[in-house]
Structure formats: C-alpha cells, structure tokens
Write an enzyme that holds these catalytic residues in place. Structure first.
Site, PDB file in Angstrom:
ATOM      1  N   THR A   1      12.875   0.694  -0.896  1.00  0.00           N
ATOM      2  CA  THR A   1      12.071   0.508   0.313  1.00  0.00           C
ATOM      3  C   THR A   1      12.163  -0.931   0.805  1.00  0.00           C
ATOM      4  O   THR A   1      12.349  -1.853   0.001  1.00  0.00           O
ATOM      5  CB  THR A   1      10.600   0.860   0.001  1.00  0.00           C
ATOM      6  OG1 THR A   1       9.760   0.328   1.020  1.00  0.00           O
ATOM      7  CG2 THR A   1      10.123   0.254  -1.313  1.00  0.00           C
ATOM      8  N   ASP A   2      11.959  -1.108   2.105  1.00  0.00           N
ATOM      9  CA  ASP A   2      11.931  -2.475   2.651  1.00  0.00           C
ATOM     10  C   ASP A   2      10.713  -3.256   2.150  1.00  0.00           C
ATOM     11  O   ASP A   2      10.657  -4.479   2.281  1.00  0.00           O
ATOM     12  CB  ASP A   2      11.970  -2.450   4.189  1.00  0.00           C
ATOM     13  CG  ASP A   2      10.774  -1.743   4.821  1.00  0.00           C
ATOM     14  OD1 ASP A   2       9.982  -1.107   4.094  1.00  0.00           O
ATOM     15  OD2 ASP A   2      10.624  -1.831   6.058  1.00  0.00           O
ATOM     16  N   GLU A   3       9.741  -2.536   1.568  1.00  0.00           N
ATOM     17  CA  GLU A   3       8.518  -3.220   1.126  1.00  0.00           C
ATOM     18  C   GLU A   3       8.780  -4.180  -0.039  1.00  0.00           C
ATOM     19  O   GLU A   3       7.946  -5.043  -0.322  1.00  0.00           O
ATOM     20  CB  GLU A   3       7.435  -2.195   0.769  1.00  0.00           C
ATOM     21  CG  GLU A   3       7.112  -1.319   1.958  1.00  0.00           C
ATOM     22  CD  GLU A   3       5.864  -0.462   1.815  1.00  0.00           C
ATOM     23  OE1 GLU A   3       4.948  -0.838   1.070  1.00  0.00           O
ATOM     24  OE2 GLU A   3       5.828   0.599   2.466  1.00  0.00           O
TER      25      GLU A   3
ATOM     26  N   TYR B   1       2.707  -0.980  -5.595  1.00  0.00           N
ATOM     27  CA  TYR B   1       3.795  -0.045  -5.254  1.00  0.00           C
ATOM     28  C   TYR B   1       5.092  -0.801  -5.022  1.00  0.00           C
ATOM     29  O   TYR B   1       6.126  -0.503  -5.628  1.00  0.00           O
ATOM     30  CB  TYR B   1       3.423   0.768  -4.003  1.00  0.00           C
ATOM     31  CG  TYR B   1       4.611   1.425  -3.333  1.00  0.00           C
ATOM     32  CD1 TYR B   1       5.314   2.458  -3.964  1.00  0.00           C
ATOM     33  CD2 TYR B   1       5.051   1.002  -2.066  1.00  0.00           C
ATOM     34  CE1 TYR B   1       6.415   3.044  -3.355  1.00  0.00           C
ATOM     35  CE2 TYR B   1       6.151   1.585  -1.456  1.00  0.00           C
ATOM     36  CZ  TYR B   1       6.835   2.608  -2.108  1.00  0.00           C
ATOM     37  OH  TYR B   1       7.939   3.175  -1.503  1.00  0.00           O
TER      38      TYR B   1
ATOM     39  N   LYS C   1       8.697  -0.843  -7.171  1.00  0.00           N
ATOM     40  CA  LYS C   1       9.996  -0.486  -6.589  1.00  0.00           C
ATOM     41  C   LYS C   1      10.984  -1.645  -6.752  1.00  0.00           C
ATOM     42  O   LYS C   1      12.174  -1.425  -7.007  1.00  0.00           O
ATOM     43  CB  LYS C   1       9.847  -0.124  -5.106  1.00  0.00           C
ATOM     44  CG  LYS C   1       9.058   1.145  -4.826  1.00  0.00           C
ATOM     45  CD  LYS C   1       9.695   2.422  -5.338  1.00  0.00           C
ATOM     46  CE  LYS C   1      10.935   2.810  -4.574  1.00  0.00           C
ATOM     47  NZ  LYS C   1      11.467   4.133  -5.045  1.00  0.00           N
TER      48      LYS C   1
HETATM   49  P1  NAD Z   1       6.562  11.547  -1.839  1.00  0.00           P
HETATM   50  O1  NAD Z   1       5.357  10.930  -2.463  1.00  0.00           O
HETATM   51  O2  NAD Z   1       6.408  12.454  -0.687  1.00  0.00           O
HETATM   52  O3  NAD Z   1       7.395  12.346  -2.945  1.00  0.00           O
HETATM   53  C1  NAD Z   1       7.589  11.875  -4.233  1.00  0.00           C
HETATM   54  C2  NAD Z   1       8.078  13.040  -5.095  1.00  0.00           C
HETATM   55  O4  NAD Z   1       8.335  12.533  -6.420  1.00  0.00           O
HETATM   56  C3  NAD Z   1       7.043  14.165  -5.244  1.00  0.00           C
HETATM   57  O5  NAD Z   1       7.676  15.412  -5.075  1.00  0.00           O
HETATM   58  C4  NAD Z   1       6.543  14.013  -6.668  1.00  0.00           C
HETATM   59  O6  NAD Z   1       6.124  15.229  -7.269  1.00  0.00           O
HETATM   60  C5  NAD Z   1       7.781  13.435  -7.365  1.00  0.00           C
HETATM   61  N1  NAD Z   1       7.448  12.683  -8.580  1.00  0.00           N
HETATM   62  C6  NAD Z   1       6.488  11.715  -8.714  1.00  0.00           C
HETATM   63  N2  NAD Z   1       6.472  11.270  -9.984  1.00  0.00           N
HETATM   64  C7  NAD Z   1       7.448  11.940 -10.652  1.00  0.00           C
HETATM   65  C8  NAD Z   1       7.939  11.901 -11.993  1.00  0.00           C
HETATM   66  N3  NAD Z   1       7.405  11.079 -12.906  1.00  0.00           N
HETATM   67  N4  NAD Z   1       8.961  12.709 -12.327  1.00  0.00           N
HETATM   68  C9  NAD Z   1       9.510  13.565 -11.411  1.00  0.00           C
HETATM   69  N5  NAD Z   1       9.076  13.662 -10.145  1.00  0.00           N
HETATM   70  C10 NAD Z   1       8.055  12.844  -9.775  1.00  0.00           C
HETATM   71  O7  NAD Z   1       7.505  10.314  -1.490  1.00  0.00           O
HETATM   72  P2  NAD Z   1       8.512  10.116  -0.275  1.00  0.00           P
HETATM   73  O8  NAD Z   1       7.789   9.537   0.863  1.00  0.00           O
HETATM   74  O9  NAD Z   1       9.336  11.346  -0.112  1.00  0.00           O
HETATM   75  O10 NAD Z   1       9.434   8.951  -0.860  1.00  0.00           O
HETATM   76  C11 NAD Z   1      10.606   9.266  -1.620  1.00  0.00           C
HETATM   77  C12 NAD Z   1      11.273   7.978  -2.056  1.00  0.00           C
HETATM   78  O11 NAD Z   1      11.599   7.197  -0.908  1.00  0.00           O
HETATM   79  C13 NAD Z   1      10.381   7.089  -2.925  1.00  0.00           C
HETATM   80  O12 NAD Z   1      11.170   6.535  -3.935  1.00  0.00           O
HETATM   81  C14 NAD Z   1       9.879   6.021  -1.960  1.00  0.00           C
HETATM   82  O13 NAD Z   1       9.621   4.817  -2.651  1.00  0.00           O
HETATM   83  C15 NAD Z   1      11.055   5.895  -1.022  1.00  0.00           C
HETATM   84  N6  NAD Z   1      10.735   5.456   0.341  1.00  0.00           N
HETATM   85  C16 NAD Z   1       9.786   6.098   1.077  1.00  0.00           C
HETATM   86  C17 NAD Z   1       9.538   5.694   2.384  1.00  0.00           C
HETATM   87  C18 NAD Z   1       8.522   6.401   3.245  1.00  0.00           C
HETATM   88  O14 NAD Z   1       8.276   5.959   4.369  1.00  0.00           O
HETATM   89  N7  NAD Z   1       7.938   7.504   2.815  1.00  0.00           N
HETATM   90  C19 NAD Z   1      10.249   4.628   2.930  1.00  0.00           C
HETATM   91  C20 NAD Z   1      11.226   3.989   2.153  1.00  0.00           C
HETATM   92  C21 NAD Z   1      11.467   4.423   0.863  1.00  0.00           C
HETATM   93  P1  TYD Z   2       1.362   4.011   5.248  1.00  0.00           P
HETATM   94  O1  TYD Z   2       1.709   5.240   6.000  1.00  0.00           O
HETATM   95  O2  TYD Z   2       0.413   4.120   4.088  1.00  0.00           O
HETATM   96  O3  TYD Z   2       2.740   3.328   4.817  1.00  0.00           O
HETATM   97  P2  TYD Z   2       3.012   1.839   4.194  1.00  0.00           P
HETATM   98  O4  TYD Z   2       1.730   1.304   3.664  1.00  0.00           O
HETATM   99  O5  TYD Z   2       3.989   2.138   3.115  1.00  0.00           O
HETATM  100  O6  TYD Z   2       3.583   1.035   5.315  1.00  0.00           O
HETATM  101  O7  TYD Z   2       0.737   2.970   6.271  1.00  0.00           O
HETATM  102  C1  TYD Z   2       1.425   2.579   7.436  1.00  0.00           C
HETATM  103  C2  TYD Z   2       0.577   1.530   8.121  1.00  0.00           C
HETATM  104  O8  TYD Z   2      -0.626   2.148   8.589  1.00  0.00           O
HETATM  105  C3  TYD Z   2       0.117   0.419   7.191  1.00  0.00           C
HETATM  106  O9  TYD Z   2       0.068  -0.800   7.938  1.00  0.00           O
HETATM  107  C4  TYD Z   2      -1.283   0.826   6.788  1.00  0.00           C
HETATM  108  C5  TYD Z   2      -1.785   1.544   8.011  1.00  0.00           C
HETATM  109  N1  TYD Z   2      -2.749   2.637   7.779  1.00  0.00           N
HETATM  110  C6  TYD Z   2      -3.938   2.664   8.505  1.00  0.00           C
HETATM  111  O10 TYD Z   2      -4.231   1.769   9.339  1.00  0.00           O
HETATM  112  N2  TYD Z   2      -4.798   3.706   8.299  1.00  0.00           N
HETATM  113  C7  TYD Z   2      -4.540   4.698   7.390  1.00  0.00           C
HETATM  114  O11 TYD Z   2      -5.378   5.609   7.221  1.00  0.00           O
HETATM  115  C8  TYD Z   2      -3.310   4.648   6.658  1.00  0.00           C
HETATM  116  C9  TYD Z   2      -2.988   5.710   5.650  1.00  0.00           C
HETATM  117  C10 TYD Z   2      -2.448   3.595   6.898  1.00  0.00           C
END
Ligand code: NAD
Ligand code: TYD
Length: 344
Positions: free
Chosen positions: A124-126, A149, A153
């Site tokens: 992630t970019d975070e 988090y 990562k």
């Molecule tokens: P999500 O929370 O929707 O899904 C995570 C999945 O991982 C779930 O199905 C969960 O059951 C599974 N999981 C959790 N712990 C586990 C374990 N110990 N063993 C096996 N499975 C396990 O997450 P997402 O939003 O789909 O993100 C997927 C990946 O992409 C993550 O690695 C996250 O850091 C990365 N990512 C997400 C975003 C975003 O905006 N959502 C952006 C950049 C990177």
């Molecule tokens: P989020 O979807 O949790 O992603 P991330 O924290 O990984 O960027 O949040 C996106 C942005 O929205 C973040 O600046 C936090 C804000 N946010 C709110 O203001 N209210 C909310 O209820 C949530 C879940 C997030």
C-alpha cells in the site's frame, strides 16, 4: 499456470481472481483465506464454475496446511491476505503483526523452500507515511508509516525485499493507493458512506474531512497487478495509483449527489489518531516500464459502484446483520475455533 492467491475472499483479492480467471480460464488457482470478518465466500460466487479454481480455508500462518500446495509446485504466489483497516489497527494492533508480518514471512519461507517462480506482495502507499500539499510518493520515497496497519505492511515489504536480496526469491511489490468498487467491506469510507446514505443514516467524517486520498477503481488495480505479475522485474517496487486526489468531503458529497440525498447526513466527528493528511502516488515507473495507466474516470467508477451497492442490498445487509460471518466479534478478532473449522 498454477498460482496461489491469499485473501481471495476479501475485496481486492476476489475482484482480482474474477478478473484473472476470466482472462486466463486455464489457470489452476488456489484461493487461501481464513475468512475473518472481512472474508466472505459470497464475494467468490461463480468462481467454482472454473475447473481450476479451489478454495482452501486456512490461515497464511498455517505452515502445515499450506505446505502441500507449495510442494506441488507454484508459478506464483499473490499475497493479498491482510488485516486491512487502519481504525482497527489503532484499536487492536496485535493481529496486524500476526497476519501482515508473520503471515507474510511464513509465505516467503515456503516460497523460498519450494522454488516459487514469482512472489507478488500486495502492499500500500500508506507505507510512505503522509504528504504535505505538494509532491507525490515515488518508489524511492522513504518508508515512514504512521498507523500500526501501515507499519505492519512496511515490515512485510522489508521482509519480502530481504528474501529477494538474500535468497534470490523473485519478489515483486506493488504499492497501490485507496481502492473502491464492488465487494468492499462496509467499514471503509466509500462503501460505508454509500450504505449509510441509502439508509438515510449519518455519515461520519473524521476531523475537518479535508484529508486527501488518491482513489483508484479496483478494476484498474487488477489490470496493473496482471502486468506486474506477468511482466514485472523481480526485486522491483511498483506504485499504482490513478492520479485522482479528492478530499474525503468531496468524495462523500459526490456520493450524496449520486444518490440524491441531502448534505445534512454528513457528521463531522473526532479525528482518527495519527490521521495521515494526504496520500498521492507517482505512477511513472509502471507507466513507462509496463505500459499501464488507470482508465476508469472517478465519477463514472463511483456511479457504477453506487449502482452496485444499490443492487446488492442483500450482500451488505447480510454483512451488517452478521449472517455470513460474525465470529470476528465472538473470538475477539481473528482465530477460527477448531470446532467451527470442522462445522464450516
Ligand atoms: P480485505 O480486508 O477486504 O480482505 C482481506 C482478506 O484477507 C479477507 O478475505 C480475510 O479473510 C483474509 N485474511 C485476513 N487474515 C488472514 C490470514 N491470517 N490468513 C488468510 N487470510 C486472511 O482487504 P482488501 O481491501 O481486499 O486488501 C487486500 C490487500 O490489498 C491487503 O494486503 C491490503 O493491505 C492491500 N491494499 C488495500 C487497499 C485498499 O484500498 N483496500 C489499497 C492498497 C493496498
Ligand atoms: P479508509 O477507507 O478507512 O481508508 P484509509 O484509512 O486506508 O485511507 O479511510 C479513507 C479516508 O476516509 C481516511 O482519511 C479516513 C476517512 N474516513 C472518515 O472520514 N470517516 C469514516 O467513517 C471512515 C471509515 C474513514
């Protein structure tokens, strides 16, 4: 091609598997997922139609369960599995280290032992921390994570790169910005805002709501991952983003407009501790190196996403009622009891 995908019952993982099997239906693909609160087999509906698709209910830390799949030979591992929500990492950070760091390390050691040909770590970019009003994160930006988090990562990224340098494991790392689209768990801003707006419930905005995120549609992310998986250079980090920076307030206002709902649903609430002000990602490397660029316009992608949540009311109502999976709450987080494992 024989690939093992972890976290494929979550948001991005399930979208990726659907995309990839549609493009490469001959693939043997093992989806390893623990089905935590965020994992949902409803997200993988229809995938069993592919002859090569298998689901394995397992923790990525479970060496014994995973080893036979690695021993049988794998062309690639794609590690999506993670605890992914910043707010939860502030409340309960331990499981973030357990899954995101230890789990990734377990997969890396298995991959190294069994000669996996490519290991794609979904990051992630975070990991780069927060930006001021200017500049963007490049792949050379220092790692400076702020939330538990993001720190977990970053730890996984460092381990993955250490396996490339020390053992020559062909590791690739992608660092994507905030995703949105179908099947996103309704704890993240966009699905939460859509669902609350549909239900005429207040939408919490943290602090002044002027924090900035770079939003990318999950389909664009999946296309980028395909490029990196097939053509990326091992030992390389690729940023992924859509150059679509919006304040949280702008995003929520757009959602309200799309749904024809009033602005007074917005509630400004206490800020998230350590809240990163701005993320913005430079994507020149993946554009020049792999010819990838985001294609989905934010307004159109958001309208499509709103439409999906309107049509998939059953999907999110089941989540809200805990019908699919409520053991997260019962077990304080993440461990699946042996009994439940057998019952499932
Ligand atoms: P999500 O929370 O929707 O899904 C995570 C999945 O991982 C779930 O199905 C969960 O059951 C599974 N999981 C959790 N712990 C586990 C374990 N110990 N063993 C096996 N499975 C396990 O997450 P997402 O939003 O789909 O993100 C997927 C990946 O992409 C993550 O690695 C996250 O850091 C990365 N990512 C997400 C975003 C975003 O905006 N959502 C952006 C950049 C990177
Ligand atoms: P989020 O979807 O949790 O992603 P991330 O924290 O990984 O960027 O949040 C996106 C942005 O929205 C973040 O600046 C936090 C804000 N946010 C709110 O203001 N209210 C909310 O209820 C949530 C879940 C997030």
């Amino acid at each position: 091609m024989r690939i093992l995908v972890t976290g494929g019952a979550g948001f991005i993982g399930s979208n990726f598997i659907r995309y990839f099997l549609h493009r490469y239906p001959e693939t043997t693909l093992i989806n390893v997922d623990l089905l935590t609160y965020a994992g949902n087999l409803a997200n993988t509906e229809g995938l069993t139609a592919y002859a090569g698709y298998r689901f394995l209910h397992a923790d990525i830390n479970d060496r014994k369960k995973l080893e036979p799949y690695f021993a049988a030979g794998l062309d690639a591992v794609i590690n999506f599995a993670a605890e992914s929500h910043v707010d939860r990492s502030i409340d309960a950070p331990l499981v973030f280290a357990e899954t995101n760091i230890n789990g990734t390390l377990n997969l890396l050691t298995l991959a190294q032992c069994h000669g996996v040909k490519r290991f794609l770590q979904i990051s992630t970019d975070e990991v780069y921390g927060a930006l001021g009003p200017e500049d963007c994160f490049t792949e050379e930006s220092p790692l400076a994570p702020n939330s538990p988090y993001a720190a977990s990562k970053a730890g996984a990224d460092l381990l993955a790169m250490a396996f490339f340098k020390t053992y020559g494991l062909p590791v690739l790392i992608t660092r994507c910005s905030n995703n949105y689209g179908p099947y996103q768990f309704p704890e993240k801003l966009i699905p939460l805002a859509i669902i609350n707006a549909i239900r005429d419930e207040p939408i919490p905005l943290y602090g002044d709501g002027l924090q900035v995120r770079d939003w990318i549609h999950v389909d664009d992310h999946c296309r980028a991952l395909e490029r990196v998986l097939l053509n990326g250079r091992p030992g390389t980090v690729y940023n992924i983003g859509a150059r679509c920076e919006r304040t949280n307030l702008e995003v929520v206002r757009t959602i309200l407009e799309l749904l024809g709902k009033p602005e007074h649903l917005i509630r400004f609430v206490a800020d998230r501790p350590g809240h990163d002000r701005r993320y913005g990602v430079a994507v020149g490397k993946i554009r020049r190196g792999l010819g990838w660029e985001a294609q989905i316009d934010f307004q159109a992608g958001l309208a499509q996403t709103v439409d999906w949540y309107l049509k998939q009311q059953k999907w999110w109502e089941a989540i809200l009622s805990g019908e699919y999976n409520n053991y997260y709450q019962r077990n304080y987080g993440y461990r699946l009891a042996e009994k439940e494992d057998k019952d499932r």
